[in-house]
Write a protein that holds these residues in place. Sequence first.
Motif, mmCIF file in Angstrom:
data_model
loop_
_atom_site.group_PDB
_atom_site.id
_atom_site.type_symbol
_atom_site.label_atom_id
_atom_site.label_comp_id
_atom_site.label_asym_id
_atom_site.label_seq_id
_atom_site.Cartn_x
_atom_site.Cartn_y
_atom_site.Cartn_z
ATOM 1 N N LEU A 318 -6.104 -7.228 0.096
ATOM 2 C CA LEU A 318 -7.096 -6.185 0.332
ATOM 3 C C LEU A 318 -6.884 -5.503 1.685
ATOM 4 C CD1 LEU A 318 -10.218 -7.967 -1.168
ATOM 5 C CD2 LEU A 318 -8.947 -6.040 -2.154
ATOM 6 N N VAL A 319 -6.435 -6.253 2.676
ATOM 7 C CA VAL A 319 -6.118 -5.630 3.970
ATOM 8 C C VAL A 319 -4.942 -4.671 3.807
ATOM 9 C CG1 VAL A 319 -5.259 -6.061 6.316
ATOM 10 C CG2 VAL A 319 -7.099 -7.476 5.374
ATOM 11 N N ASP A 320 -3.956 -5.053 3.001
ATOM 12 C CA ASP A 320 -2.833 -4.146 2.746
ATOM 13 C C ASP A 320 -3.311 -2.857 2.072
ATOM 14 O OD1 ASP A 320 -1.010 -5.839 3.876
ATOM 15 O OD2 ASP A 320 -0.241 -6.635 1.985
ATOM 16 N N LEU A 321 -4.226 -2.982 1.103
ATOM 17 C CA LEU A 321 -4.765 -1.791 0.447
ATOM 18 C C LEU A 321 -5.528 -0.921 1.452
ATOM 19 C CD1 LEU A 321 -6.061 -3.276 -2.936
ATOM 20 C CD2 LEU A 321 -4.051 -1.825 -2.586
ATOM 21 N N TYR A 322 -6.238 -1.560 2.362
ATOM 22 C CA TYR A 322 -6.934 -0.826 3.420
ATOM 23 C C TYR A 322 -5.945 -0.082 4.304
ATOM 24 C CZ TYR A 322 -9.244 -0.365 8.008
ATOM 25 O OH TYR A 322 -9.715 0.095 9.210
ATOM 26 N N GLN A 323 -4.888 -0.757 4.695
ATOM 27 C CA GLN A 323 -3.888 -0.133 5.560
ATOM 28 C C GLN A 323 -3.172 1.017 4.861
ATOM 29 O OE1 GLN A 323 -4.846 -1.084 8.446
ATOM 30 N NE2 GLN A 323 -3.068 -2.122 9.306
ATOM 31 N N GLN A 324 -3.084 0.954 3.536
ATOM 32 C CA GLN A 324 -2.443 2.009 2.761
ATOM 33 C C GLN A 324 -3.381 3.190 2.492
ATOM 34 O OE1 GLN A 324 -1.062 0.155 -0.869
ATOM 35 N NE2 GLN A 324 -0.099 -1.512 0.272
ATOM 36 N N GLY A 325 -4.656 3.045 2.861
ATOM 37 C CA GLY A 325 -5.620 4.097 2.603
ATOM 38 C C GLY A 325 -6.199 4.067 1.203
ATOM 39 N N ARG A 326 -6.016 2.963 0.475
ATOM 40 C CA ARG A 326 -6.492 2.869 -0.908
ATOM 41 C C ARG A 326 -7.835 2.147 -1.019
ATOM 42 N NH1 ARG A 326 -1.626 0.135 -3.897
ATOM 43 N NH2 ARG A 326 -3.004 0.392 -5.710
ATOM 44 N N LEU A 327 -8.282 1.524 0.053
ATOM 45 C CA LEU A 327 -9.580 0.848 0.092
ATOM 46 C C LEU A 327 -10.227 1.185 1.428
ATOM 47 C CD1 LEU A 327 -11.705 -1.166 -0.953
ATOM 48 C CD2 LEU A 327 -10.312 -3.017 0.014
ATOM 49 N N ASP A 328 -11.300 1.946 1.378
ATOM 50 C CA ASP A 328 -11.908 2.467 2.606
ATOM 51 C C ASP A 328 -12.908 1.461 3.187
ATOM 52 O OD1 ASP A 328 -12.789 3.970 4.708
ATOM 53 O OD2 ASP A 328 -13.716 5.544 3.489
ATOM 54 N N LEU A 329 -12.411 0.436 3.852
ATOM 55 C CA LEU A 329 -13.296 -0.554 4.470
ATOM 56 C C LEU A 329 -14.076 0.056 5.630
ATOM 57 C CD1 LEU A 329 -11.012 -3.731 4.500
ATOM 58 C CD2 LEU A 329 -12.838 -3.164 2.887
ATOM 59 N N ASP A 330 -13.520 1.089 6.271
ATOM 60 C CA ASP A 330 -14.237 1.734 7.381
ATOM 61 C C ASP A 330 -15.570 2.316 6.918
ATOM 62 O OD1 ASP A 330 -12.294 1.320 9.450
ATOM 63 O OD2 ASP A 330 -11.077 2.903 8.543
ATOM 64 N N ALA A 331 -15.644 2.705 5.651
ATOM 65 C CA ALA A 331 -16.869 3.318 5.136
ATOM 66 C C ALA A 331 -18.045 2.344 5.116
ATOM 67 C CB ALA A 331 -16.617 3.858 3.726
ATOM 68 N N PHE A 332 -17.758 1.053 5.148
ATOM 69 C CA PHE A 332 -18.831 0.059 5.143
ATOM 70 C C PHE A 332 -19.432 -0.147 6.533
ATOM 71 C CE2 PHE A 332 -16.428 -0.952 1.344
ATOM 72 C CZ PHE A 332 -17.421 -1.254 0.426
ATOM 73 N N VAL A 333 -18.723 0.282 7.569
ATOM 74 C CA VAL A 333 -19.171 0.063 8.947
ATOM 75 C C VAL A 333 -20.066 1.225 9.358
ATOM 76 C CG1 VAL A 333 -18.484 -0.376 11.324
ATOM 77 C CG2 VAL A 333 -17.030 -1.169 9.437
ATOM 78 N N THR A 334 -21.374 1.019 9.253
ATOM 79 C CA THR A 334 -22.320 2.070 9.610
ATOM 80 C C THR A 334 -22.425 2.225 11.119
ATOM 81 O OG1 THR A 334 -23.582 1.523 7.627
ATOM 82 C CG2 THR A 334 -24.677 2.908 9.255
ATOM 83 N N GLU A 335 -22.401 1.111 11.845
ATOM 84 C CA GLU A 335 -22.543 1.152 13.298
ATOM 85 C C GLU A 335 -21.889 -0.072 13.916
ATOM 86 O OE1 GLU A 335 -26.671 0.979 14.346
ATOM 87 O OE2 GLU A 335 -27.014 -0.953 13.373
ATOM 88 N N GLU A 336 -21.450 0.077 15.158
ATOM 89 C CA GLU A 336 -20.940 -1.046 15.949
ATOM 90 C C GLU A 336 -21.955 -1.355 17.032
ATOM 91 O OE1 GLU A 336 -17.004 -0.348 17.372
ATOM 92 O OE2 GLU A 336 -16.169 -0.014 15.355
ATOM 93 N N ILE A 337 -22.297 -2.640 17.175
ATOM 94 C CA ILE A 337 -23.352 -3.050 18.091
ATOM 95 C C ILE A 337 -22.881 -4.214 18.957
ATOM 96 C CG2 ILE A 337 -25.166 -2.282 16.493
ATOM 97 C CD1 ILE A 337 -25.580 -5.242 15.741
#
Length: 361
Positions: A318-337
Amino acid sequence: MQQVRAVVSLRRGEPVSIATINVPDPGPGEALVKVQACGVCHTDLHYREGGINDDFPFLLGHEAAGVVEAVGPDVTSVAVGDFVVLNWRAVCGSCRACDRGEPWYCFATHNATQKMTLEDGTELSPALGIGAFAEKTLVAAGQCTKVDPSARAAAVGLLGCGVMAGIGAAINTGQATRGKSVAVIGCGGVGVAAVAGAQLAGASPIIAVDIDAKKLEAATRMGATHTVDSSATDPVAAIQELTGGFGADIVIEAVGRPETWKQAFYARDLAGTVVLVGVPTPDMTMPDIPLIDVFGRGGSLKSSWYGDCLPSRDFPMLVDLYQQGRLDLDAFVTEEIALDDVEAAFGRMHEGNVLRSVVVL
């Protein structure tokens, strides 16, 4: 032993606090991890409210990524300097599930043997055996899964719980594939991840159901082809209408309530699958469903623990898919605290204003 700052829950229902804790040096089978990021998951709030057990005080946080700082004398699976995502199911390799080649069902998962403590020596119960709302945490080496070190910690750390639970509910438990229809009831972080998993598997249509327009918008961004506002529309009828009158092949319930589970049961097609990934409270019981309906509709009723994942197999993929732009894990991060903001993040999560708040250290 080291002393670090951490978020602890001292008593049931009380706001969390920042404390200095003692973290032992790793012993056999253990690893010390310098935490870089940790998501604020609803399970942590369950711990604070006493909904898991009464083993207070708790060291909260479990959805994390970081760098291995030290390992015990017998550890060979990870090494100092490895970038890892933490998992709460370190498989044993020798129980009856592991022996039959199904380690994702391991019945003897384990955690670190040594206990982290408050400064006065009071032992802490780490959430899901991890306790990662801390600058450093001690875990079993098997709870560390090595992944691509160039990946963003705040994003890939979410695979440690909620995102993996949702993706796995669709792909591993529900076995979504091309040609199958999927409905997801409840579009918080886990539900939206289930939508993403269905999209990755090529399922269609993918129907997202919720009472919150913002959550339905998030589900659409992650791959939902249709949305249903269940505050205004009967979701069972809507799902049937969107699937030719039949119901979905796979219905994933990501709320954890009897009412929504019953909706999922009746919203599936004949021989379809219901997947329960939402976590119910101990007092909840099965809804009143005639047994003839269970028999007559066929199919399967499944619960999904951690998305039936095998971290060593699924996290790097899944990290590889994220790095390839096929799984947008960044979209789950609403805010950094920061660590100090966890209590406020619980409030925003309860109000439905975030997919994930992520503590970044």
